[in-house]
Structure formats: structure tokens, C-alpha cells
Motif scaffolding. Sequence first.
Motif, mmCIF file in Angstrom:
data_model
loop_
_atom_site.group_PDB
_atom_site.id
_atom_site.type_symbol
_atom_site.label_atom_id
_atom_site.label_comp_id
_atom_site.label_asym_id
_atom_site.label_seq_id
_atom_site.Cartn_x
_atom_site.Cartn_y
_atom_site.Cartn_z
ATOM 1 N N ARG A 122 -9.086 -27.034 -15.407
ATOM 2 C CA ARG A 122 -8.569 -25.994 -14.499
ATOM 3 C C ARG A 122 -9.414 -25.882 -13.242
ATOM 4 O O ARG A 122 -8.919 -25.547 -12.181
ATOM 5 C CB ARG A 122 -8.528 -24.647 -15.215
ATOM 6 C CG ARG A 122 -7.483 -24.536 -16.310
ATOM 7 C CD ARG A 122 -7.416 -23.119 -16.837
ATOM 8 N NE ARG A 122 -7.022 -22.175 -15.802
ATOM 9 C CZ ARG A 122 -6.980 -20.851 -15.961
ATOM 10 N NH1 ARG A 122 -7.328 -20.318 -17.132
ATOM 11 N NH2 ARG A 122 -6.603 -20.057 -14.979
ATOM 12 N N ILE A 200 -1.179 -31.814 -16.827
ATOM 13 C CA ILE A 200 -0.807 -30.804 -15.829
ATOM 14 C C ILE A 200 -0.212 -31.438 -14.570
ATOM 15 O O ILE A 200 0.292 -30.709 -13.705
ATOM 16 C CB ILE A 200 -2.019 -29.922 -15.442
ATOM 17 C CG1 ILE A 200 -3.146 -30.769 -14.867
ATOM 18 C CG2 ILE A 200 -2.483 -29.120 -16.641
ATOM 19 C CD1 ILE A 200 -4.366 -29.939 -14.467
ATOM 20 N N ARG A 206 5.145 -28.584 -13.461
ATOM 21 C CA ARG A 206 5.553 -28.071 -12.147
ATOM 22 C C ARG A 206 6.813 -27.210 -12.274
ATOM 23 O O ARG A 206 6.956 -26.192 -11.575
ATOM 24 C CB ARG A 206 5.794 -29.239 -11.191
ATOM 25 C CG ARG A 206 4.514 -29.899 -10.699
ATOM 26 C CD ARG A 206 4.792 -30.820 -9.520
ATOM 27 N NE ARG A 206 5.483 -32.029 -9.947
ATOM 28 C CZ ARG A 206 4.865 -33.150 -10.294
ATOM 29 N NH1 ARG A 206 3.533 -33.195 -10.269
ATOM 30 N NH2 ARG A 206 5.553 -34.215 -10.658
ATOM 31 N N ARG A 209 5.847 -23.818 -13.566
ATOM 32 C CA ARG A 209 5.255 -23.008 -12.491
ATOM 33 C C ARG A 209 6.321 -22.519 -11.518
ATOM 34 O O ARG A 209 6.247 -21.397 -11.009
ATOM 35 C CB ARG A 209 4.199 -23.833 -11.763
ATOM 36 C CG ARG A 209 2.896 -24.005 -12.552
ATOM 37 C CD ARG A 209 1.955 -24.956 -11.874
ATOM 38 N NE ARG A 209 0.676 -25.038 -12.586
ATOM 39 C CZ ARG A 209 -0.144 -26.064 -12.524
ATOM 40 N NH1 ARG A 209 0.166 -27.119 -11.784
ATOM 41 N NH2 ARG A 209 -1.280 -26.058 -13.200
ATOM 42 N N PRO A 214 3.336 -17.328 -16.053
ATOM 43 C CA PRO A 214 1.896 -17.160 -15.830
ATOM 44 C C PRO A 214 1.136 -18.446 -16.153
ATOM 45 O O PRO A 214 1.516 -19.210 -17.047
ATOM 46 C CB PRO A 214 1.521 -16.030 -16.804
ATOM 47 C CG PRO A 214 2.805 -15.324 -17.098
ATOM 48 C CD PRO A 214 3.876 -16.356 -17.025
ATOM 49 N N GLU A 215 0.074 -18.694 -15.421
ATOM 50 C CA GLU A 215 -0.700 -19.921 -15.605
ATOM 51 C C GLU A 215 -1.259 -20.025 -17.023
ATOM 52 O O GLU A 215 -1.308 -21.113 -17.602
ATOM 53 C CB GLU A 215 -1.849 -19.955 -14.592
ATOM 54 C CG GLU A 215 -2.621 -21.259 -14.557
ATOM 55 C CD GLU A 215 -1.790 -22.403 -13.987
ATOM 56 O OE1 GLU A 215 -2.186 -23.574 -14.189
ATOM 57 O OE2 GLU A 215 -0.746 -22.131 -13.350
ATOM 58 N N ARG A 216 -1.681 -18.893 -17.583
ATOM 59 C CA ARG A 216 -2.220 -18.920 -18.943
ATOM 60 C C ARG A 216 -1.151 -19.347 -19.940
ATOM 61 O O ARG A 216 -1.415 -20.116 -20.865
ATOM 62 C CB ARG A 216 -2.766 -17.546 -19.316
ATOM 63 C CG ARG A 216 -3.334 -17.465 -20.721
ATOM 64 C CD ARG A 216 -3.971 -16.117 -20.982
ATOM 65 N NE ARG A 216 -5.104 -15.887 -20.076
ATOM 66 C CZ ARG A 216 -5.857 -14.791 -20.098
ATOM 67 N NH1 ARG A 216 -5.594 -13.821 -20.971
ATOM 68 N NH2 ARG A 216 -6.854 -14.650 -19.261
ATOM 69 N N ILE A 218 1.488 -21.228 -19.298
ATOM 70 C CA ILE A 218 1.767 -22.652 -19.054
ATOM 71 C C ILE A 218 0.733 -23.519 -19.751
ATOM 72 O O ILE A 218 1.065 -24.511 -20.417
ATOM 73 C CB ILE A 218 1.789 -22.942 -17.544
ATOM 74 C CG1 ILE A 218 2.963 -22.213 -16.882
ATOM 75 C CG2 ILE A 218 1.871 -24.439 -17.281
ATOM 76 C CD1 ILE A 218 2.965 -22.311 -15.374
ATOM 77 N N LEU A 219 -0.526 -23.145 -19.611
ATOM 78 C CA LEU A 219 -1.589 -23.947 -20.216
ATOM 79 C C LEU A 219 -1.532 -23.900 -21.738
ATOM 80 O O LEU A 219 -1.708 -24.919 -22.406
ATOM 81 C CB LEU A 219 -2.957 -23.451 -19.721
ATOM 82 C CG LEU A 219 -3.281 -23.726 -18.246
ATOM 83 C CD1 LEU A 219 -4.596 -23.059 -17.866
ATOM 84 C CD2 LEU A 219 -3.348 -25.217 -17.973
#
Length: 306
Positions: A122, A200, A206, A209, A214-216, A218-219
Motif C-alpha cells: 500500500r 492491485i 480498478r 475502486r 472503501p480501500e480497506r 477492496i484490499l
Amino acid sequence: MGKYVLQRIVQSLIVLAGALVISFVILRVVPGDPAVLMLSDMATPDEIEQMRVTLGVHEPVWTQFGIYLQQIATGDFGISYRRGAPALPLVMSYLPATFELALAALLITLVVAVPLGVLAARRKNSWIDNALSMGALLGQSLPVFWLGIMLILLVSVQLRLLPTSGYGEFRHLVLPAVTLAFSHIALVARITRSSMLEVIRQDYIRTARAKGLPERTILRRHALRNALAPVVTVLGLQVGTLLGGAIITETVFGWPGAGALLVSSITYRDYPVVQVMVVVSALIFVVTNLLVDVIYVMLDPRVSVS
């Protein structure tokens, strides 16, 4: 998936058989006579020959190999030459301590390495990423015995926080487990970082996103699961390294595991004990890698199709 698992089981059995045959051959071609090693320097040739007969090493190699296969089939590996106790129960009495140490090191590796790898991915090219890269290089470069001795001097002798040796309590486990896990943390963290960076960049990340997730999320839900497949493979391969590294770690910390038993048994050509250790180690390694193959398919079903 069933066909894939069946193929892996057949391959695992072939690998196990090969490991058993190779271990038998290597143990017999290594210089040294167990009868001579067990007797004193004053032993007469007749006494040495009688000891060979007692141990069964006077038989032709093919006869010994037949006895070896029979022992594997029945689980009766005979009596330890040096300790006079049944070999299989003797080894089993030492294995729990080794398993405890290896599992603790594996748990530490998972808890520390995977989050570090995700964080470095990240924060690519940041000071965190650079620090992790330097730490991983350092971790894989330090010898296990040197790290163990340094931890003893610092944590036990200087700070007096943990004991230098012992067994039975949690505080006795901390230093050996950290020592054994250190190099594995470095490797798994690097693999996790590389795998996360590759994942990623994919189109579905993509797209997630673009949907505004939320990025969390997605991860955790999309990136990490797909990135874990190489990590699981590496962890499966590290099981053998953990068991091998446990021998050195047990020696440094006086840990009562199977490592010291194996070393002394090889030194004195204690065939029954060494054969049990080889069978158990090969079985553990094969079963672990079989489980890794199954988990890999669960993480990526495309593997079974290909």
C-alpha cells in the motif's frame, strides 16, 4: 477438483516412497559402523561381530531393505541401538516439543509477515516499504544460531526478561519461536508485498475502486484473497525449513525436541531412530504440501481446471 486432489495424492505417495528409499541408501553408505561406535575402543573383533549380529547390520543390504519396508508397514521400527527403547515411541515422545516450536514460529510468521507485506504494498516506495525491504534482506541473511545467541545475551542476560532455556511455560517458548520465525517473516513479507502489488494492478481492482468501495474493503475482500495463493505455497514449502531450522534452534536454547535426538542418532548410526525420524518428517512434509495444493484450489479454482 476431486480429480485434481486424487492426482496430488498419487504424486505425494510417489514422493514419500522416493524419500524413504533415498534415506535408507544414504544412511547405509555413510562411513561408520554402528557396532564399533557403540562399543569401547577395547572391544575385540569377535565382540564387534557379535554386536553386528545383534543389531542386524550383518545382513545383506537387500535383506535390510526388506526388513525396513516391513517395519514401515507394521510401524515397528525395532529398538534404538543406543537407548534400548522402542524407536517409534521414543521419537514420538520428543516430537510434541518440536511441533510446538514449529507451530509457534509459523503463527508468528503469519501474524507479522502478511500485514507487513500488505502495508508495504500500500505504501510502495515509501520509507515503510524501504524499511521492510532492508529488514527482509537482513532477516534472511542472519544465521539462526547467531540470532539466537544474540537474543539470549540481550533479552535474557542483559534485560533479564525471559529465561535462556527451559520448557513447559509460555515464557520458555518466546525466544526460540521468535528466533526460528525471523527469517521466515522476512521471506513471507516479501512474497506478500510482491503478490499484492501484482494483484492491485488488475482490472477488477480498478473496477472496485470505480464503484466507490472503501480501500480497506477492496484490499480485504478482493486483493488479499487472490494475493494469498503464492503466500500459501511458500508457507507449505517452509514447513520443511522450519523443522530443519528447529534442530539448530533447539540446540541453542536447550529445547527438548527431536532435533538433538536426530543429531545424536545420526552420529551413532542409530538406524531405527533415524528411520523413524525420516518417515515422520517425510510424511509431515508430503501431507502439508498436499493440504497446500487443496487450499490453493480453494483460493483459485482455475488451478484445478488447468
